[in-house]
Write a protein that holds these residues in place. Structure first.
Motif, PDB file in Angstrom:
ATOM      1  N   LEU A 292       0.821  -1.205   0.000  1.00  0.00           N
ATOM      2  CA  LEU A 292       0.000   0.000   0.000  1.00  0.00           C
ATOM      3  C   LEU A 292       0.861   1.264   0.000  1.00  0.00           C
ATOM      4  CD1 LEU A 292      -2.991   0.357  -0.210  1.00  0.00           C
ATOM      5  CD2 LEU A 292      -3.149   0.495   2.267  1.00  0.00           C
ATOM      6  N   PHE A 293       1.948   1.273   0.766  1.00  0.00           N
ATOM      7  CA  PHE A 293       2.862   2.419   0.737  1.00  0.00           C
ATOM      8  C   PHE A 293       3.490   2.575  -0.643  1.00  0.00           C
ATOM      9  CE2 PHE A 293       3.014   2.623   5.451  1.00  0.00           C
ATOM     10  CZ  PHE A 293       2.980   3.991   5.609  1.00  0.00           C
ATOM     11  N   GLY A 294       3.890   1.464  -1.238  1.00  0.00           N
ATOM     12  CA  GLY A 294       4.477   1.528  -2.571  1.00  0.00           C
ATOM     13  C   GLY A 294       3.497   2.029  -3.608  1.00  0.00           C
ATOM     14  N   GLY A 295       2.255   1.543  -3.541  1.00  0.00           N
ATOM     15  CA  GLY A 295       1.233   1.988  -4.482  1.00  0.00           C
ATOM     16  C   GLY A 295       0.919   3.459  -4.334  1.00  0.00           C
ATOM     17  N   ALA A 296       0.848   3.933  -3.101  1.00  0.00           N
ATOM     18  CA  ALA A 296       0.573   5.353  -2.866  1.00  0.00           C
ATOM     19  C   ALA A 296       1.695   6.222  -3.414  1.00  0.00           C
ATOM     20  CB  ALA A 296       0.374   5.599  -1.373  1.00  0.00           C
ATOM     21  N   ALA A 297       2.933   5.761  -3.244  1.00  0.00           N
ATOM     22  CA  ALA A 297       4.080   6.535  -3.726  1.00  0.00           C
ATOM     23  C   ALA A 297       4.083   6.646  -5.251  1.00  0.00           C
ATOM     24  CB  ALA A 297       5.376   5.884  -3.252  1.00  0.00           C
ATOM     25  N   MET A 298       3.553   5.631  -5.918  1.00  0.00           N
ATOM     26  CA  MET A 298       3.508   5.643  -7.371  1.00  0.00           C
ATOM     27  C   MET A 298       2.310   6.417  -7.908  1.00  0.00           C
ATOM     28  SD  MET A 298       6.272   4.138  -7.927  1.00  0.00           S
ATOM     29  CE  MET A 298       6.201   4.102  -9.709  1.00  0.00           C
ATOM     30  N   GLY A 299       1.467   6.908  -7.008  1.00  0.00           N
ATOM     31  CA  GLY A 299       0.340   7.734  -7.425  1.00  0.00           C
ATOM     32  C   GLY A 299      -0.845   6.982  -7.979  1.00  0.00           C
ATOM     33  N   PHE A 300      -0.970   5.699  -7.641  1.00  0.00           N
ATOM     34  CA  PHE A 300      -2.097   4.919  -8.135  1.00  0.00           C
ATOM     35  C   PHE A 300      -3.387   5.356  -7.448  1.00  0.00           C
ATOM     36  CE2 PHE A 300       1.311   2.067  -9.426  1.00  0.00           C
ATOM     37  CZ  PHE A 300       0.871   1.659 -10.676  1.00  0.00           C
ATOM     38  N   GLU A 301      -4.434   5.526  -8.237  1.00  0.00           N
ATOM     39  CA  GLU A 301      -5.732   5.902  -7.692  1.00  0.00           C
ATOM     40  C   GLU A 301      -6.244   4.776  -6.787  1.00  0.00           C
ATOM     41  OE1 GLU A 301     -10.154   7.372  -9.256  1.00  0.00           O
ATOM     42  OE2 GLU A 301      -8.576   6.830 -10.680  1.00  0.00           O
ATOM     43  N   GLY A 302      -6.717   5.138  -5.606  1.00  0.00           N
ATOM     44  CA  GLY A 302      -7.216   4.148  -4.661  1.00  0.00           C
ATOM     45  C   GLY A 302      -6.211   3.785  -3.588  1.00  0.00           C
TER      46      GLY A 302
ATOM     47  N   LEU B 265       9.267 -11.823  18.889  1.00  0.00           N
ATOM     48  CA  LEU B 265       9.873 -12.328  17.656  1.00  0.00           C
ATOM     49  C   LEU B 265       8.843 -12.729  16.608  1.00  0.00           C
ATOM     50  CD1 LEU B 265      12.895 -14.507  18.849  1.00  0.00           C
ATOM     51  CD2 LEU B 265      12.980 -12.495  17.369  1.00  0.00           C
ATOM     52  N   SER B 266       7.618 -13.019  17.057  1.00  0.00           N
ATOM     53  CA  SER B 266       6.590 -13.472  16.110  1.00  0.00           C
ATOM     54  C   SER B 266       6.251 -12.412  15.070  1.00  0.00           C
ATOM     55  CB  SER B 266       5.325 -13.894  16.868  1.00  0.00           C
ATOM     56  OG  SER B 266       4.750 -12.781  17.535  1.00  0.00           O
ATOM     57  N   ALA B 267       6.523 -11.126  15.363  1.00  0.00           N
ATOM     58  CA  ALA B 267       6.180 -10.052  14.424  1.00  0.00           C
ATOM     59  C   ALA B 267       7.392  -9.439  13.745  1.00  0.00           C
ATOM     60  CB  ALA B 267       5.388  -8.960  15.146  1.00  0.00           C
ATOM     61  N   ILE B 268       8.580  -9.952  14.008  1.00  0.00           N
ATOM     62  CA  ILE B 268       9.779  -9.344  13.435  1.00  0.00           C
ATOM     63  C   ILE B 268       9.809  -9.504  11.916  1.00  0.00           C
ATOM     64  CG2 ILE B 268      11.320 -11.351  13.519  1.00  0.00           C
ATOM     65  CD1 ILE B 268      12.154  -7.724  14.591  1.00  0.00           C
ATOM     66  N   VAL B 269       9.014 -10.439  11.390  1.00  0.00           N
ATOM     67  CA  VAL B 269       8.970 -10.649   9.951  1.00  0.00           C
ATOM     68  C   VAL B 269       8.250  -9.511   9.233  1.00  0.00           C
ATOM     69  CG1 VAL B 269       6.795 -11.946   9.977  1.00  0.00           C
ATOM     70  CG2 VAL B 269       8.451 -12.376   8.180  1.00  0.00           C
ATOM     71  N   GLU B 270       7.415  -8.752   9.931  1.00  0.00           N
ATOM     72  CA  GLU B 270       6.591  -7.733   9.280  1.00  0.00           C
ATOM     73  C   GLU B 270       7.409  -6.651   8.572  1.00  0.00           C
ATOM     74  OE1 GLU B 270       3.485  -6.183  11.725  1.00  0.00           O
ATOM     75  OE2 GLU B 270       2.371  -8.060  11.737  1.00  0.00           O
ATOM     76  N   PRO B 271       8.425  -6.051   9.207  1.00  0.00           N
ATOM     77  CA  PRO B 271       9.207  -5.039   8.480  1.00  0.00           C
ATOM     78  C   PRO B 271       9.862  -5.570   7.213  1.00  0.00           C
ATOM     79  CG  PRO B 271       9.628  -4.884  10.839  1.00  0.00           C
ATOM     80  CD  PRO B 271       8.853  -6.155  10.621  1.00  0.00           C
ATOM     81  N   PHE B 272      10.335  -6.804   7.241  1.00  0.00           N
ATOM     82  CA  PHE B 272      10.975  -7.380   6.056  1.00  0.00           C
ATOM     83  C   PHE B 272       9.955  -7.607   4.938  1.00  0.00           C
ATOM     84  CE2 PHE B 272      13.556  -8.674   9.712  1.00  0.00           C
ATOM     85  CZ  PHE B 272      14.801  -8.203   9.316  1.00  0.00           C
ATOM     86  N   ALA B 273       8.773  -8.109   5.301  1.00  0.00           N
ATOM     87  CA  ALA B 273       7.726  -8.314   4.306  1.00  0.00           C
ATOM     88  C   ALA B 273       7.254  -6.986   3.736  1.00  0.00           C
ATOM     89  CB  ALA B 273       6.549  -9.071   4.938  1.00  0.00           C
ATOM     90  N   ALA B 274       7.194  -5.952   4.583  1.00  0.00           N
ATOM     91  CA  ALA B 274       6.753  -4.631   4.131  1.00  0.00           C
ATOM     92  C   ALA B 274       7.738  -4.040   3.125  1.00  0.00           C
ATOM     93  CB  ALA B 274       6.590  -3.699   5.328  1.00  0.00           C
ATOM     94  N   VAL B 275       9.018  -4.132   3.428  1.00  0.00           N
ATOM     95  CA  VAL B 275      10.042  -3.614   2.508  1.00  0.00           C
ATOM     96  C   VAL B 275       9.971  -4.343   1.175  1.00  0.00           C
ATOM     97  CG1 VAL B 275      12.536  -3.515   2.103  1.00  0.00           C
ATOM     98  CG2 VAL B 275      11.589  -2.760   4.291  1.00  0.00           C
ATOM     99  N   LEU B 276       9.809  -5.651   1.212  1.00  0.00           N
ATOM    100  CA  LEU B 276       9.702  -6.434  -0.018  1.00  0.00           C
ATOM    101  C   LEU B 276       8.481  -6.012  -0.826  1.00  0.00           C
ATOM    102  CD1 LEU B 276      10.559  -8.799  -1.836  1.00  0.00           C
ATOM    103  CD2 LEU B 276       9.197 -10.312  -0.367  1.00  0.00           C
ATOM    104  N   GLY B 277       7.339  -5.830  -0.144  1.00  0.00           N
ATOM    105  CA  GLY B 277       6.125  -5.439  -0.846  1.00  0.00           C
ATOM    106  C   GLY B 277       6.243  -4.072  -1.482  1.00  0.00           C
ATOM    107  N   ALA B 278       6.776  -3.089  -0.753  1.00  0.00           N
ATOM    108  CA  ALA B 278       6.927  -1.742  -1.294  1.00  0.00           C
ATOM    109  C   ALA B 278       7.896  -1.733  -2.479  1.00  0.00           C
ATOM    110  CB  ALA B 278       7.417  -0.796  -0.200  1.00  0.00           C
ATOM    111  N   TRP B 279       9.015  -2.422  -2.324  1.00  0.00           N
ATOM    112  CA  TRP B 279       9.992  -2.483  -3.415  1.00  0.00           C
ATOM    113  C   TRP B 279       9.397  -3.136  -4.660  1.00  0.00           C
ATOM    114  CZ3 TRP B 279      11.825  -6.919  -5.802  1.00  0.00           C
ATOM    115  CH2 TRP B 279      12.840  -6.716  -6.750  1.00  0.00           C
ATOM    116  N   ALA B 280       8.636  -4.206  -4.488  1.00  0.00           N
ATOM    117  CA  ALA B 280       8.100  -4.952  -5.627  1.00  0.00           C
ATOM    118  C   ALA B 280       7.148  -4.096  -6.459  1.00  0.00           C
ATOM    119  CB  ALA B 280       7.390  -6.213  -5.135  1.00  0.00           C
TER     120      ALA B 280
END
Length: 273
Positions: free
Chosen positions: A145-155, A199-214
């Motif tokens: 969602l952060f990546g999409g917003a940065a690219m200016g996608f409507e919605g 530790l159960s949530a430490i994966v979230e920042p890594f997944a977020a970076v991957l999603g935004a980059w993709a």
């Protein structure tokens, strides 16, 4: 709140996704820290919070992910549903595969009910991995969602991404406690119980970076990526969160928690998005 949104708009979207999911991880750690203050976990409260988690995830799946994904898909009529349908199905299949492969044990289930490939791993590790499964699609959703917003996608908007991070953070708080407290009851020290919980949530920042980059690297995949995260989250809710909340006699509490979580996430997304 406007100052927070303005700040996230002013920085690199990948950094924004990382910081937002550091917040969601931090609330998980805060929830896990309750193990230093309490000796037990009230089952009625726990089931209510499990329901709340499910409600947040379902509302986020539609308001934050599927609806924007449909809106930005090309074409008209049924053609417009193709990217969301493909993404949603692939997201569910991805979590289905992880569920079958990754060894894990849901909270309140017996060791004989552990899932994934057979392993001699300790119950503490299996419990942590079960909650980690929840957090992979959540981190991915925030990043996309952060990546999409940065690219200016409507919605897709920074406000919507911030709202999603807040909603996920709220439901992460009891998840941290839900991992830490059972481990404490098994005899682990308070410090070790806390560490497993956070530790159960430490994966979230890594997944977020991957999603935004993709989505910033491959712009056309955004409708698919949003729907992918939605499908993964819905799979988690139906396969794990709801069954966990229905193990005891507090099913009505869990149901009302679900309704409340849905309402909170819907209000956050509409109000900030």
């Amino acid at each position: 709140m406007e100052n927070i949104i303005d700040y996230f708009e002013s920085i690199d979207p990948i950094l924004a996704a990382f910081l937002a999911t550091l917040f969601t991880w931090g609330l998980t750690a805060l929830g896990a820290s309750l193990v230093f203050l309490f000796k037990g976990l009230n089952r009625k409260f726990f089931d209510g919070m499990l329901g709340f988690t499910g409600g947040v995830m379902v509302a986020a799946s539609f308001w934050s992910l599927l609806a924007p994904g449909i809106e930005m898909s090309p074409g008209e009529g049924f053609e417009k549903t193709v990217p969301p349908l493909i993404g949603f199905g692939l997201g569910a299949l991805f979590l289905f595969g992880l569920d079958k492969i990754l060894p894990h044990l849901h909270v309140n289930f017996q060791m004989s009910e552990k899932e994934g490939i057979k392993t001699p791993w300790h119950k503490s590790t299996l419990l942590t991995l079960a909650i980690t499964l929840h957090n992979i699609p959540e981190g991915l959703a925030v990043g996309v969602l952060f990546g999409g917003a940065a690219m200016g996608f409507e919605g897709a908007s920074i406000g919507g991404a911030v709202a999603l991070a807040i909603g996920i953070g709220l439901q992460n708080f009891p998840e941290g406690f839900a991992v830490a407290m059972p481990l404490r009851r098994q005899g682990l020290s308070r410090w070790k119980s806390f560490n497993y919980g956070q530790l159960s949530a430490i994966v979230e920042p890594f997944a977020a970076v991957l999603g935004a980059w993709a989505v910033m690297t491959f712009e056309p995949i955004l409708p698919y990526a949003l729907s992918f995260a939605a499908g993964a989250m819905i799979f988690v809710v139906v396969e794990e969160v709801i069954p966990e909340s229905q193990q005891e006699r507090f099913t009505d509490i869990a149901t009302m928690g679900f309704i409340l979580g849905f309402m909170v996430m819907m209000a956050l997304d509409v109000g900030l998005g």
